[in-house]
Motif scaffolding. Structure first.
Motif, PDB file in Angstrom:
ATOM      1  N   LEU A   1      75.390  10.994  -9.167  1.00  0.00           N
ATOM      2  CA  LEU A   1      75.783  12.189  -9.907  1.00  0.00           C
ATOM      3  C   LEU A   1      77.083  12.713  -9.316  1.00  0.00           C
ATOM      4  CD1 LEU A   1      72.279  13.920 -10.033  1.00  0.00           C
ATOM      5  CD2 LEU A   1      73.358  12.551 -11.831  1.00  0.00           C
ATOM      6  N   ALA A   2      77.707  13.650 -10.022  1.00  0.00           N
ATOM      7  CA  ALA A   2      78.974  14.213  -9.538  1.00  0.00           C
ATOM      8  C   ALA A   2      78.771  14.859  -8.175  1.00  0.00           C
ATOM      9  CB  ALA A   2      79.488  15.244 -10.544  1.00  0.00           C
ATOM     10  N   GLY A   3      79.637  14.501  -7.213  1.00  0.00           N
ATOM     11  CA  GLY A   3      79.537  15.046  -5.866  1.00  0.00           C
ATOM     12  C   GLY A   3      80.137  16.437  -5.760  1.00  0.00           C
ATOM     13  N   LEU A   4      79.909  17.066  -4.607  1.00  0.00           N
ATOM     14  CA  LEU A   4      80.425  18.404  -4.345  1.00  0.00           C
ATOM     15  C   LEU A   4      81.462  18.312  -3.237  1.00  0.00           C
ATOM     16  CD1 LEU A   4      77.009  20.282  -4.325  1.00  0.00           C
ATOM     17  CD2 LEU A   4      78.543  19.927  -6.256  1.00  0.00           C
TER      18      LEU A   4
ATOM     19  N   ASN B   1      57.637  17.266 -14.627  1.00  0.00           N
ATOM     20  CA  ASN B   1      58.030  16.205 -15.561  1.00  0.00           C
ATOM     21  C   ASN B   1      59.502  16.302 -15.959  1.00  0.00           C
ATOM     22  OD1 ASN B   1      55.284  15.308 -15.640  1.00  0.00           O
ATOM     23  ND2 ASN B   1      54.860  16.923 -17.137  1.00  0.00           N
ATOM     24  N   ALA B   2      60.355  16.685 -14.992  1.00  0.00           N
ATOM     25  CA  ALA B   2      61.786  16.778 -15.269  1.00  0.00           C
ATOM     26  C   ALA B   2      62.349  15.400 -15.564  1.00  0.00           C
ATOM     27  CB  ALA B   2      62.512  17.409 -14.083  1.00  0.00           C
ATOM     28  N   ALA B   3      63.472  15.385 -16.261  1.00  0.00           N
ATOM     29  CA  ALA B   3      64.073  14.111 -16.657  1.00  0.00           C
ATOM     30  C   ALA B   3      64.711  13.386 -15.481  1.00  0.00           C
ATOM     31  CB  ALA B   3      65.107  14.347 -17.754  1.00  0.00           C
ATOM     32  N   SER B   4      65.017  14.118 -14.408  1.00  0.00           N
ATOM     33  CA  SER B   4      65.669  13.497 -13.257  1.00  0.00           C
ATOM     34  C   SER B   4      65.054  14.020 -11.966  1.00  0.00           C
ATOM     35  CB  SER B   4      67.180  13.780 -13.272  1.00  0.00           C
ATOM     36  OG  SER B   4      67.409  15.173 -13.133  1.00  0.00           O
ATOM     37  N   THR B   5      65.236  13.248 -10.908  1.00  0.00           N
ATOM     38  CA  THR B   5      64.853  13.671  -9.558  1.00  0.00           C
ATOM     39  C   THR B   5      66.103  13.577  -8.704  1.00  0.00           C
ATOM     40  OG1 THR B   5      62.585  12.865  -9.816  1.00  0.00           O
ATOM     41  CG2 THR B   5      63.371  13.223  -7.577  1.00  0.00           C
ATOM     42  N   GLU B   6      66.702  14.727  -8.433  1.00  0.00           N
ATOM     43  CA  GLU B   6      68.010  14.769  -7.771  1.00  0.00           C
ATOM     44  C   GLU B   6      67.855  14.956  -6.266  1.00  0.00           C
ATOM     45  OE1 GLU B   6      71.736  17.851  -7.598  1.00  0.00           O
ATOM     46  OE2 GLU B   6      70.894  17.380  -9.571  1.00  0.00           O
ATOM     47  N   LEU B   7      68.607  14.165  -5.523  1.00  0.00           N
ATOM     48  CA  LEU B   7      68.636  14.248  -4.065  1.00  0.00           C
ATOM     49  C   LEU B   7      70.061  14.529  -3.625  1.00  0.00           C
ATOM     50  CD1 LEU B   7      67.192  13.860  -1.298  1.00  0.00           C
ATOM     51  CD2 LEU B   7      67.809  11.434  -1.462  1.00  0.00           C
ATOM     52  N   ALA B   8      70.260  15.610  -2.854  1.00  0.00           N
ATOM     53  CA  ALA B   8      71.564  15.918  -2.278  1.00  0.00           C
ATOM     54  C   ALA B   8      71.622  15.328  -0.873  1.00  0.00           C
ATOM     55  CB  ALA B   8      71.797  17.418  -2.233  1.00  0.00           C
ATOM     56  N   ILE B   9      72.740  14.670  -0.558  1.00  0.00           N
ATOM     57  CA  ILE B   9      72.863  13.935   0.692  1.00  0.00           C
ATOM     58  C   ILE B   9      74.133  14.369   1.417  1.00  0.00           C
ATOM     59  CG2 ILE B   9      73.049  11.643   1.732  1.00  0.00           C
ATOM     60  CD1 ILE B   9      71.747  10.587  -0.917  1.00  0.00           C
ATOM     61  N   VAL B  10      73.965  14.930   2.609  1.00  0.00           N
ATOM     62  CA  VAL B  10      75.100  15.267   3.463  1.00  0.00           C
ATOM     63  C   VAL B  10      75.320  14.100   4.400  1.00  0.00           C
ATOM     64  CG1 VAL B  10      76.015  16.871   5.172  1.00  0.00           C
ATOM     65  CG2 VAL B  10      74.576  17.717   3.295  1.00  0.00           C
ATOM     66  N   GLY B  11      76.448  13.417   4.241  1.00  0.00           N
ATOM     67  CA  GLY B  11      76.721  12.210   5.013  1.00  0.00           C
ATOM     68  C   GLY B  11      77.403  12.495   6.337  1.00  0.00           C
ATOM     69  N   PRO B  12      78.222  11.564   6.811  1.00  0.00           N
ATOM     70  CA  PRO B  12      78.933  11.746   8.084  1.00  0.00           C
ATOM     71  C   PRO B  12      79.841  12.968   8.043  1.00  0.00           C
ATOM     72  CG  PRO B  12      79.083   9.472   7.303  1.00  0.00           C
ATOM     73  CD  PRO B  12      78.497  10.263   6.185  1.00  0.00           C
ATOM     74  N   PRO B  13      80.209  13.522   9.212  1.00  0.00           N
ATOM     75  CA  PRO B  13      81.056  14.728   9.235  1.00  0.00           C
ATOM     76  C   PRO B  13      82.380  14.560   8.495  1.00  0.00           C
ATOM     77  CG  PRO B  13      80.123  14.316  11.401  1.00  0.00           C
ATOM     78  CD  PRO B  13      79.782  13.127  10.567  1.00  0.00           C
ATOM     79  N   ASP B  14      82.916  13.337   8.448  1.00  0.00           N
ATOM     80  CA  ASP B  14      84.198  13.129   7.777  1.00  0.00           C
ATOM     81  C   ASP B  14      84.042  12.775   6.298  1.00  0.00           C
ATOM     82  OD1 ASP B  14      83.015  10.716   8.259  1.00  0.00           O
ATOM     83  OD2 ASP B  14      84.842   9.686   8.900  1.00  0.00           O
ATOM     84  N   ALA B  15      82.824  12.804   5.765  1.00  0.00           N
ATOM     85  CA  ALA B  15      82.625  12.507   4.347  1.00  0.00           C
ATOM     86  C   ALA B  15      83.310  13.576   3.506  1.00  0.00           C
ATOM     87  CB  ALA B  15      81.141  12.440   4.020  1.00  0.00           C
TER      88      ALA B  15
ATOM     89  N   GLU C   1      82.661  14.703   0.568  1.00  0.00           N
ATOM     90  CA  GLU C   1      81.841  15.466  -0.361  1.00  0.00           C
ATOM     91  C   GLU C   1      80.360  15.294  -0.042  1.00  0.00           C
ATOM     92  OE1 GLU C   1      82.697  13.861  -4.227  1.00  0.00           O
ATOM     93  OE2 GLU C   1      81.379  12.133  -3.926  1.00  0.00           O
ATOM     94  N   ILE C   2      79.551  16.164  -0.661  1.00  0.00           N
ATOM     95  CA  ILE C   2      78.102  15.998  -0.643  1.00  0.00           C
ATOM     96  C   ILE C   2      77.743  15.064  -1.787  1.00  0.00           C
ATOM     97  CG2 ILE C   2      75.879  17.159  -0.945  1.00  0.00           C
ATOM     98  CD1 ILE C   2      77.107  19.655   0.201  1.00  0.00           C
ATOM     99  N   ALA C   3      77.051  13.986  -1.485  1.00  0.00           N
ATOM    100  CA  ALA C   3      76.659  13.034  -2.521  1.00  0.00           C
ATOM    101  C   ALA C   3      75.403  13.518  -3.211  1.00  0.00           C
ATOM    102  CB  ALA C   3      76.440  11.658  -1.900  1.00  0.00           C
ATOM    103  N   ARG C   4      75.280  13.196  -4.498  1.00  0.00           N
ATOM    104  CA  ARG C   4      74.087  13.521  -5.276  1.00  0.00           C
ATOM    105  C   ARG C   4      73.638  12.260  -6.006  1.00  0.00           C
ATOM    106  NH1 ARG C   4      76.104  16.914  -9.304  1.00  0.00           N
ATOM    107  NH2 ARG C   4      74.013  17.630  -9.880  1.00  0.00           N
ATOM    108  N   PHE C   5      72.320  12.031  -5.982  1.00  0.00           N
ATOM    109  CA  PHE C   5      71.781  10.802  -6.557  1.00  0.00           C
ATOM    110  C   PHE C   5      70.540  11.122  -7.367  1.00  0.00           C
ATOM    111  CE2 PHE C   5      69.643   6.670  -6.591  1.00  0.00           C
ATOM    112  CZ  PHE C   5      70.706   5.799  -6.800  1.00  0.00           C
ATOM    113  N   ASP C   6      70.445  10.516  -8.568  1.00  0.00           N
ATOM    114  CA  ASP C   6      69.277  10.672  -9.434  1.00  0.00           C
ATOM    115  C   ASP C   6      68.338   9.500  -9.173  1.00  0.00           C
ATOM    116  OD1 ASP C   6      67.371  10.954 -11.383  1.00  0.00           O
ATOM    117  OD2 ASP C   6      68.778  11.141 -13.046  1.00  0.00           O
TER     118      ASP C   6
END
Length: 202
Positions: free
Chosen positions: A138-141, A110-124, A126-131
């Motif tokens: 969310l703030a990317g890496l 029952n967490a307040a968020s469900t976070e998904l980390a997404i590694v996009g194309p090789p030239d992206a 950062e790693i995208a994060r989405f709630d």
């Protein structure tokens, strides 16, 4: 005073073969034929998400969130789709449609968020994060060339390995991720794993 006696149970025995020359014992009526006991395993039951059936593109990765509500898939190694498996509706990821790797962040029930980390194309950049619950980014890496991705079992840490042999870790909190230690190795990082009980990274 009489000693207590123990009544031993009588065991049924099967008669052995008669000795040579003994008269043949009378035959008893044969037992009715009974169906043989089935030794087959229970039949497996398969359930499908309708939009996954008969798809023209090949599903190359599939992940279920810790709460078992959201299902994320990658088709043909690049096309990202996320659906709610209870309502069978797709989730709008705010323009995130391409992914090479994905991972759900573990958390408490029952967490307040469900976070998904997404590694996009090789030239992206950062790693995208989405709630998925709030429907926002969310703030990317900031890191490129990611080849390995792992969350700690409590969801507090995220580790990333790259094609160049770099390993970086972040502490995830309610605010922006905090960079922690990094390391460098001589070859591409293929896989990462956290210890299940304390923050040790392998």
């Amino acid at each position: 005073m009489p000693k207590p006696t123990r009544n031993l149970p009588k065991l049924a025995t099967l008669p052995g073969p008669p000795p040579p020359g003994a008269p043949e014992a009378p035959r008893r009526a044969a037992a009715p034929d009974l169906p043989p006991l089935s030794t087959a395993q229970p039949a497996a039951r398969f359930f499908g998400v309708p939009f996954l059936k008969g798809a023209a593109r090949e599903v190359t990765a599939i992940h279920l969130c810790p709460e078992r509500v959201h299902l994320a898939t990658i088709r043909d190694g690049t096309v990202l789709e996320v659906s709610n498996r209870l309502t069978l509706s797709r989730v709008d990821l705010g323009g995130l449609t391409c992914a090479r790797m994905i991972a759900f962040r573990p958390g408490q029930p029952n967490a307040a968020s469900t976070e998904l980390a997404i590694v996009g194309p090789p030239d992206a950049p950062e790693i995208a994060r989405f709630d998925l619950k709030a429907g926002n980014h969310l703030a990317g890496l900031p890191i490129q060339g990611v080849t390995a991705l792992a969350y700690s079992s409590d969801g507090r840490f995220l580790a990333v390995g790259t094609r160049a042999g770099a390993v970086r870790t972040w502490l995830l909190g309610p605010g922006a991720p905090t960079p922690l230690r990094s390391g460098a190795f001589e070859a591409q990082v293929e896989s990462l794993a956290f210890h299940g009980e304390h923050p040790t990274l392998y």
